[in-house]
Motif scaffolding. Structure first.
Motif, PDB file in Angstrom:
ATOM      1  N   VAL A  90       0.949  -1.248  -0.116  1.00 48.43           N
ATOM      2  CA  VAL A  90       0.118   0.045  -0.015  1.00 48.43           C
ATOM      3  C   VAL A  90       1.095   1.209   0.087  1.00 48.43           C
ATOM      4  N   ALA A  91       1.930   1.359   0.781  1.00 47.79           N
ATOM      5  CA  ALA A  91       2.699   2.396   0.822  1.00 47.79           C
ATOM      6  C   ALA A  91       3.558   2.574  -0.599  1.00 47.79           C
ATOM      7  N   LEU A  92       4.055   1.544  -1.337  1.00 49.29           N
ATOM      8  CA  LEU A  92       4.596   1.703  -2.856  1.00 49.29           C
ATOM      9  C   LEU A  92       3.672   2.135  -3.572  1.00 49.29           C
ATOM     10  N   VAL A  93       2.112   1.906  -3.502  1.00 49.70           N
ATOM     11  CA  VAL A  93       1.443   2.385  -4.483  1.00 49.70           C
ATOM     12  C   VAL A  93       1.345   3.897  -4.178  1.00 49.70           C
ATOM     13  N   GLY A  94       0.861   4.154  -2.875  1.00 52.26           N
ATOM     14  CA  GLY A  94       0.959   5.985  -2.637  1.00 52.26           C
ATOM     15  C   GLY A  94       2.408   6.531  -3.052  1.00 52.26           C
ATOM     16  N   ASP A 140       4.868  10.201  -6.499  1.00 57.35           N
ATOM     17  CA  ASP A 140       6.132  10.617  -7.510  1.00 57.35           C
ATOM     18  C   ASP A 140       6.056  11.005  -8.946  1.00 57.35           C
ATOM     19  N   GLY A 141       4.570  10.752  -9.197  1.00 58.50           N
ATOM     20  CA  GLY A 141       4.270  10.785 -10.620  1.00 58.50           C
ATOM     21  C   GLY A 141       4.378   9.562 -11.574  1.00 58.50           C
ATOM     22  N   TYR A 142       4.443   8.523 -11.024  1.00 63.48           N
ATOM     23  CA  TYR A 142       4.460   7.195 -11.970  1.00 63.48           C
ATOM     24  C   TYR A 142       3.196   6.689 -12.059  1.00 63.48           C
TER      25      TYR A 142
END
Length: 117
Positions: A53-57, A62-64
């Protein structure tokens, strides 16, 4: 931001290693019908959920662009894994099919992450 994302990727990999490692250490016991879900599997699944979940956020911040279908499928598979491990964590023995399903879903989640581009 890239360093923070890479830290969370590393933690996510540690979580999957804990879940898969916990499964692999029980393979012999699964053959004997005495396998059980251990704490490493539960904590690994929880680590994967939190870091995922943190990686998605972080990636969205970061604009990815994030493939939401892929993330949704991976999340659904992980919730099934987490639910099974959490509910059956105190059982003395786990059915071979159920235990094998958790291992299979874990491997499927890895292949979805790696092969789906």
């Amino acid at each position: 931001m890239d360093v923070l994302i890479n830290v969370f990727v590393g933690l996510h990999i540690i979580g999957i290693a804990s879940l898969l490692g916990g499964f692999l250490t029980q393979m012999k016991a699964m053959g004997e019908g005495t396998a059980r879900f251990n704490k490493a599997m539960l904590h690994g699944a929880l680590t994967m959920l939190v870091t995922g979940v943190a990686l998605v956020g972080l990636n969205q911040a970061d604009g990815y662009t994030v493939n939401t279908v892929k993330i949704g499928i991976k999340l659904a598979v992980l919730i099934v894994i987490l639910g099974l491990v959490y509910v059956k964590r105190d059982d003395e023995k786990i059915d071979k099919g159920l235990f094998g399903a958790v291992g299979g879903l874990t491997v499927a989640n890895i292949f979805i992450a790696v092969l789906w581009t």
